[in-house]
Design an enzyme around this catalytic site. Sequence first.
Site, PDB file in Angstrom:
ATOM      1  N   TRP A 158       0.804  -1.224   0.000  1.00  0.00           N
ATOM      2  CA  TRP A 158       0.000   0.000   0.000  1.00  0.00           C
ATOM      3  C   TRP A 158       0.835   1.271   0.000  1.00  0.00           C
ATOM      4  CZ3 TRP A 158       1.840   2.367   4.212  1.00  0.00           C
ATOM      5  CH2 TRP A 158       2.342   1.546   5.236  1.00  0.00           C
ATOM      6  N   ASN A 159       2.152   1.180   0.327  1.00  0.00           N
ATOM      7  CA  ASN A 159       2.888   2.436   0.591  1.00  0.00           C
ATOM      8  C   ASN A 159       3.172   3.267  -0.657  1.00  0.00           C
ATOM      9  OD1 ASN A 159       4.753   0.570  -0.244  1.00  0.00           O
ATOM     10  ND2 ASN A 159       6.329   1.191   1.189  1.00  0.00           N
ATOM     11  N   ALA A 205      -2.748  -4.163  -2.307  1.00  0.00           N
ATOM     12  CA  ALA A 205      -2.951  -4.322  -0.860  1.00  0.00           C
ATOM     13  C   ALA A 205      -4.382  -3.953  -0.474  1.00  0.00           C
ATOM     14  CB  ALA A 205      -1.964  -3.439  -0.105  1.00  0.00           C
ATOM     15  N   GLY A 220       6.564  -6.597   0.028  1.00  0.00           N
ATOM     16  CA  GLY A 220       5.847  -6.541   1.297  1.00  0.00           C
ATOM     17  C   GLY A 220       6.754  -6.992   2.422  1.00  0.00           C
ATOM     18  N   GLU A 227      10.728  -8.456  -2.724  1.00  0.00           N
ATOM     19  CA  GLU A 227      11.327  -7.210  -2.250  1.00  0.00           C
ATOM     20  C   GLU A 227      10.721  -6.971  -0.874  1.00  0.00           C
ATOM     21  OE1 GLU A 227      12.074  -3.939  -1.182  1.00  0.00           O
ATOM     22  OE2 GLU A 227      10.812  -3.071  -2.780  1.00  0.00           O
ATOM     23  N   LEU A 228      11.514  -7.222   0.170  1.00  0.00           N
ATOM     24  CA  LEU A 228      10.955  -7.356   1.522  1.00  0.00           C
ATOM     25  C   LEU A 228      11.375  -6.213   2.434  1.00  0.00           C
ATOM     26  CD1 LEU A 228      11.580 -11.222   1.655  1.00  0.00           C
ATOM     27  CD2 LEU A 228       9.547 -10.008   0.841  1.00  0.00           C
ATOM     28  N   CYS A 262      10.319   0.759   2.368  1.00  0.00           N
ATOM     29  CA  CYS A 262      11.309  -0.268   2.692  1.00  0.00           C
ATOM     30  C   CYS A 262      12.712   0.313   2.706  1.00  0.00           C
ATOM     31  CB  CYS A 262      11.203  -1.427   1.721  1.00  0.00           C
ATOM     32  SG  CYS A 262      11.109  -0.866   0.033  1.00  0.00           S
ATOM     33  N   GLU A 269      14.198  -5.436  -9.218  1.00  0.00           N
ATOM     34  CA  GLU A 269      13.239  -4.748 -10.073  1.00  0.00           C
ATOM     35  C   GLU A 269      13.940  -3.519 -10.621  1.00  0.00           C
ATOM     36  OE1 GLU A 269      10.067  -3.981  -7.270  1.00  0.00           O
ATOM     37  OE2 GLU A 269       8.914  -5.615  -8.146  1.00  0.00           O
TER      38      GLU A 269
HETATM   39  P1  ADP Z   1       2.670  -4.741   5.146  1.00  0.00           P
HETATM   40  O1  ADP Z   1       3.076  -5.271   6.468  1.00  0.00           O
HETATM   41  O2  ADP Z   1       3.542  -3.668   4.625  1.00  0.00           O
HETATM   42  O3  ADP Z   1       1.212  -4.457   5.000  1.00  0.00           O
HETATM   43  P2  ADP Z   1       2.323  -7.304   3.925  1.00  0.00           P
HETATM   44  O4  ADP Z   1       3.434  -8.219   3.615  1.00  0.00           O
HETATM   45  O5  ADP Z   1       1.382  -7.675   5.001  1.00  0.00           O
HETATM   46  O6  ADP Z   1       3.007  -5.896   4.142  1.00  0.00           O
HETATM   47  O7  ADP Z   1       1.459  -7.013   2.614  1.00  0.00           O
HETATM   48  C1  ADP Z   1       2.010  -6.809   1.342  1.00  0.00           C
HETATM   49  C2  ADP Z   1       1.087  -7.444   0.316  1.00  0.00           C
HETATM   50  O8  ADP Z   1       1.013  -8.837   0.574  1.00  0.00           O
HETATM   51  C3  ADP Z   1      -0.354  -6.923   0.367  1.00  0.00           C
HETATM   52  O9  ADP Z   1      -0.876  -6.897  -0.945  1.00  0.00           O
HETATM   53  C4  ADP Z   1      -1.054  -7.989   1.183  1.00  0.00           C
HETATM   54  O10 ADP Z   1      -2.426  -8.063   0.908  1.00  0.00           O
HETATM   55  C5  ADP Z   1      -0.335  -9.230   0.673  1.00  0.00           C
HETATM   56  N1  ADP Z   1      -0.447 -10.405   1.542  1.00  0.00           N
HETATM   57  C6  ADP Z   1      -0.436 -10.466   2.887  1.00  0.00           C
HETATM   58  N2  ADP Z   1      -0.591 -11.747   3.309  1.00  0.00           N
HETATM   59  C7  ADP Z   1      -0.696 -12.519   2.200  1.00  0.00           C
HETATM   60  C8  ADP Z   1      -0.894 -13.911   1.950  1.00  0.00           C
HETATM   61  N3  ADP Z   1      -1.003 -14.802   2.940  1.00  0.00           N
HETATM   62  N4  ADP Z   1      -0.970 -14.330   0.666  1.00  0.00           N
HETATM   63  C9  ADP Z   1      -0.867 -13.452  -0.350  1.00  0.00           C
HETATM   64  N5  ADP Z   1      -0.681 -12.133  -0.188  1.00  0.00           N
HETATM   65  C10 ADP Z   1      -0.596 -11.666   1.063  1.00  0.00           C
END
Ligand code: ADP
Length: 476
Positions: A144-145, A170, A221, A243-244, A277, A455
Amino acid sequence: MLIGGQWVSAEADATFASSNPATGAVLGYAPAAGAAETTRAVDAAHHAFAGWSRRPAAERGRILTAVADLLLERRDLLAELITAEEGKPLRDARNEIAASADLLRWYAEEGRRAYGRWIPDPLGDRRLFTVRRPVGVTAAITPWNVPASMIARKAAPALAAGCTVVVKPAEQTPLTGLAVARVFHDAGVPAGVFNLVTGPPAPIGRALLGDPRVRKLSFTGSTEVGRHLMREAAQQITRVSLELGGNAPFLVFADADLDAAVESLISAKFRNCGQACISANRVLVQRSIAGDLTERLADVAGRLRVGDGFDEATQVGPLVDDAALRRVEQVVDAAVADGARVVAGGRRLSGPEHAAGNFFAPTVLTGVRPGMSVVDEEIFGPVAPVLVFDSEDEAVSAANATPYGLAAYLYTRDLGRALRVAERLDVGLVGINDQRISAAEAPFGGVKLSGIGREGGSEGLDEHLETTVIAVGLAG
Ligand code: ADP
């Protein structure tokens, strides 16, 4: 949602709300898709793949350029949506759309350079060469950021390479995702080439990664979710780019231009309310200038205007949601309970103009140390913990003392030191006397728990290409 060129609802018209983090107001509703709709999107992407991948890259490029043009035409509308849904100041949201268009333009050209290689034959009676082919249907799961440019960053190289995509934005920013999808559709991207589904992440992710037709996952994420998705990707040996999270150190040596360092640090730390990030997470300062730098940093941070991104004067917006706000509050409270000193901010803002939103004051902490969450973990909020070092070796060890390795920044006027330190930092991106480390042309990504793959740049295209060797016998 956009599936196979059609705008569709989720089954039983299920929806979920998206709200404004500055005001708490509900902005609208997006379809809450599950496995069935996701599989339909994969069907569409799979069917579209044959046609799209066979088009000449130059023709795909012309369509991507049209997407870039339309993004810029709708820049104001898209920027308003980003600010309403994610909270960043409108000016930054407008820049995000410009960056998205730039990515599309750059990959529109780069797709034409998917060169193979001619290989000298050790036997002599063959000819050996490679061709590059698009991997197939790509799943893009975005955060979402930077809700628009993340979609552009993933879709541009995929589409340029000849892949088709299914995007899942997101759950905090589905409306921006849908508006970006509308741009791809309206600009003439053929049906099924770009699909976007919104809804709860787990069932959508499962459906994408359980499907053998999905050949590539591009995810941005958290490390926790990235690890989970990598495991799910193991089922079909789906290629991944992840990209974590990060824990970027911002190093300031005693010989640095302090004005420049502070200005840059303010951007690297507080832009997007610290929710990136590559945000500076730990400030590491050489002892002789630590007091001076902290004072200047606290002074500027304390004067930043925090508010609704629609207010022209706003420099720092809200945190994306209540959970994010509570987490920042907890991390700061825990540090203070453990002996940290607040030299700016330190609390949520609750006056009349801030009461309805997730606002936290730009914060500077001293007296912090490893072992505290504020130092060891990614803060993802407007908090700058300041640590002190003596020697260059100590600075490098401290910078690398994290399981993450995405970005690092360093300020010094000594060229030798700048290069020595940059080459010893275990990260994918280093900013020397500059915090602007990202460009469409340059590979972006991390090492260690910050991820895998890149990327941007030609590397971003490579991530969407397979290599086939063709051996031709001359005798026949
Ligand atoms: P943040 O902590 O920054 O919100 P997340 O890793 O939770 O980051 O989310 C990043 C993306 O991953 C979002 O699009 C979220 O909906 C998605 N996401 C979170 N959990 C899952 C999952 N179990 N399977 C697929 N996508 C996921």
